[in-house]
Scaffold this motif. Structure first.
Motif, PDB file in Angstrom:
ATOM      1  N   GLU A   8      56.225  14.838  23.208  1.00  0.00           N
ATOM      2  CA  GLU A   8      55.834  16.224  23.427  1.00  0.00           C
ATOM      3  C   GLU A   8      55.325  16.522  25.006  1.00  0.00           C
ATOM      4  N   ARG A   9      55.421  17.740  24.825  1.00  0.00           N
ATOM      5  CA  ARG A   9      54.386  18.217  26.726  1.00  0.00           C
ATOM      6  C   ARG A   9      53.261  19.540  25.360  1.00  0.00           C
ATOM      7  N   ALA A  11      51.421  22.387  26.265  1.00  0.00           N
ATOM      8  CA  ALA A  11      51.765  23.978  26.546  1.00  0.00           C
ATOM      9  C   ALA A  11      50.728  25.039  26.940  1.00  0.00           C
ATOM     10  N   TRP A  20      51.181  22.814  21.832  1.00  0.00           N
ATOM     11  CA  TRP A  20      52.280  22.137  22.656  1.00  0.00           C
ATOM     12  C   TRP A  20      53.295  22.065  21.772  1.00  0.00           C
ATOM     13  N   VAL A  21      54.302  21.543  22.876  1.00  0.00           N
ATOM     14  CA  VAL A  21      56.005  21.686  22.252  1.00  0.00           C
ATOM     15  C   VAL A  21      56.562  20.100  21.921  1.00  0.00           C
ATOM     16  N   ASP A  23      59.550  17.405  21.381  1.00  0.00           N
ATOM     17  CA  ASP A  23      60.991  17.342  20.642  1.00  0.00           C
ATOM     18  C   ASP A  23      61.291  16.393  19.591  1.00  0.00           C
ATOM     19  N   GLU A  33      63.261  21.852  19.400  1.00  0.00           N
ATOM     20  CA  GLU A  33      61.423  22.348  19.739  1.00  0.00           C
ATOM     21  C   GLU A  33      60.925  22.799  18.736  1.00  0.00           C
ATOM     22  N   GLN A  34      60.159  22.231  18.190  1.00  0.00           N
ATOM     23  CA  GLN A  34      58.924  22.820  17.217  1.00  0.00           C
ATOM     24  C   GLN A  34      57.145  23.223  17.698  1.00  0.00           C
ATOM     25  N   HIS A  35      56.740  23.702  17.549  1.00  0.00           N
ATOM     26  CA  HIS A  35      55.520  24.476  18.891  1.00  0.00           C
ATOM     27  C   HIS A  35      54.785  23.992  17.520  1.00  0.00           C
TER      28      HIS A  35
END
Length: 75
Positions: A8-9, A11, A20-21, A23, A33-35
């Protein structure tokens, strides 16, 4: 079988919320991708009609997931 989070990163991040987003891979192999958003001070709101019947609602970030975990166990 559980979903798998590959990473995850961030956002967006500020004093009020973090977004964050992630994977994510589902047990059937579907990957996307889940936000997600977390609010520092969450609130609850409801939209009502003239008869004061709820027609929509919003809950704190994570509240729905917490309720599902209580019903179904961990995701």
């Amino acid at each position: 079988m559980r979903r798998k989070v590959h990473g995850e990163r961030t956002a967006h991040q500020d004093a009020w919320l973090n977004a964050w987003v992630a994977d994510v891979e589902l047990p059937d192999g579907q990957r996307f991708e889940q936000h997600a958003v977390k609010l520092r001070r969450p609130a609850v709101a409801a939209t009502v009609d003239d008869r004061r019947e709820a027609v929509g609602s919003a809950t704190p970030a994570g509240a729905g997931a917490a309720a599902r975990r209580r019903r179904n166990g961990p995701a």
